[in-house]
Design an enzyme around this catalytic site. Structure first.
Site, PDB file in Angstrom:
ATOM      1  N   THR A  67       0.968  -1.181  -0.094  1.00  3.80           N
ATOM      2  CA  THR A  67      -0.067   0.050  -0.026  1.00  3.80           C
ATOM      3  C   THR A  67       0.994   1.133  -0.079  1.00  3.80           C
ATOM      4  O   THR A  67       1.817   1.173   0.641  1.00  3.80           O
ATOM      5  CB  THR A  67      -0.821   0.153   1.516  1.00  3.80           C
ATOM      6  OG1 THR A  67      -1.499   1.168   1.349  1.00  3.80           O
ATOM      7  CG2 THR A  67      -0.150  -0.508   2.448  1.00  3.80           C
ATOM      8  N   CYS A  84      -1.784   5.137  -5.651  1.00  4.58           N
ATOM      9  CA  CYS A  84      -2.628   4.042  -4.603  1.00  4.58           C
ATOM     10  C   CYS A  84      -2.558   2.661  -5.175  1.00  4.58           C
ATOM     11  O   CYS A  84      -2.784   2.710  -6.625  1.00  4.58           O
ATOM     12  CB  CYS A  84      -4.159   4.666  -4.543  1.00  4.58           C
ATOM     13  SG  CYS A  84      -5.120   3.229  -3.633  1.00  4.58           S
TER      14      CYS A  84
END
Length: 233
Positions: free
Chosen positions: A83, A197
């Protein structure tokens, strides 16, 4: 091959993409029946997301540090935090473990350096676009200053990530919203696009643009396998 410890589930949609990338790279480089040596600690993203939006980064850090220590005890030789946003806590994870963390922003900076892009747009969660931890690391590593959307743009990009992509929903209207946002950012001087992202790769990619696209999910997975195989890209 060195063993990689993945901290995933943020969201599981992109963690599944990591798993595919890592094994694809291992197979392409080694051939035969080879696959990646991986330990995965997948967290319940609902708990993480709640802490993010309550600004409870200490609570989130406790969860990620515990996961990292689990992986180290399990024999991982490096950590891969699957992430971008949670690299806000990378320093705390590194301090709690004796094995290296392969930092997604460092790998991204290296990828940008290999192109002519000097002012890439950054599409990401609000936390990544608005806080300094990611943008400043790019500046420190390679002198790369990113361009982020305005308030309305940040709200749209963030909403689509959490309400759609993290749930596996990909729509033409949301893709167009991202394309329109990049067009606005290009008018402000953006000469590349960071998919900051790990879920955004589900929505847009290099085929959608005539400027370089930096898919952080792929870039990070490649950097992890470079480490695992003792290679330097």
């Amino acid at each position: 091959m060195r063993r990689l410890g993945l901290i995933g589930g943020m969201s599981w949609q992109s963690t599944a993409i990591y798993y595919r990338h890592l094994n694809t790279i291992a197979h392409e480089r080694l051939g035969g029946l080879h696959s990646a040596d991986i330990i995965l600690r997948s967290l319940d993203f609902a708990d993480i997301a709640e802490k993010q939006h309550k600004d409870d980064w200490d609570g989130a850090a406790e969860m990620l540090v515990a996961a990292a220590r689990d992986l180290e005890r399990g024999g991982a030789e490096a950590l891969v935090l699957c992430t971008n946003t949670m690299h806000l806590l990378a320093d705390r994870i590194e301090a709690a473990c004796s094995i290296p963390l392969i930092h997604i922003a460092d790998a991204t900076a290296d990828a940008i350096r290999r192109t002519h892009s000097t002012a890439p747009a950054l599409l990401a969660t609000r936390f990544t676009m608005e806080r300094a931890f990611y943008r400043e690391r790019l500046i420190e590593k390679q002198g790369i200053a990113t361009i982020v959307p305005d308030e309305a743009g940040r709200a749209t990009v963030h909403r689509i990530i959490y309400e759609e992509l993290c749930e596996g929903v990909v729509t033409a209207s949301s893709k167009q919203a991202y394309l329109d946002e990049v067009t606005r950012l290009q008018a402000r001087g953006a000469d590349g696009v960071i998919l900051g992202c790990t879920e955004i790769t589900m929505l847009i990619g290099q085929d959608d643009f005539d400027i370089p696209v930096f898919d952080t999910t792929w870039i990070h997975a490649k950097a992890a396998m470079d480490f695992a195989l003792g290679e330097k890209s």
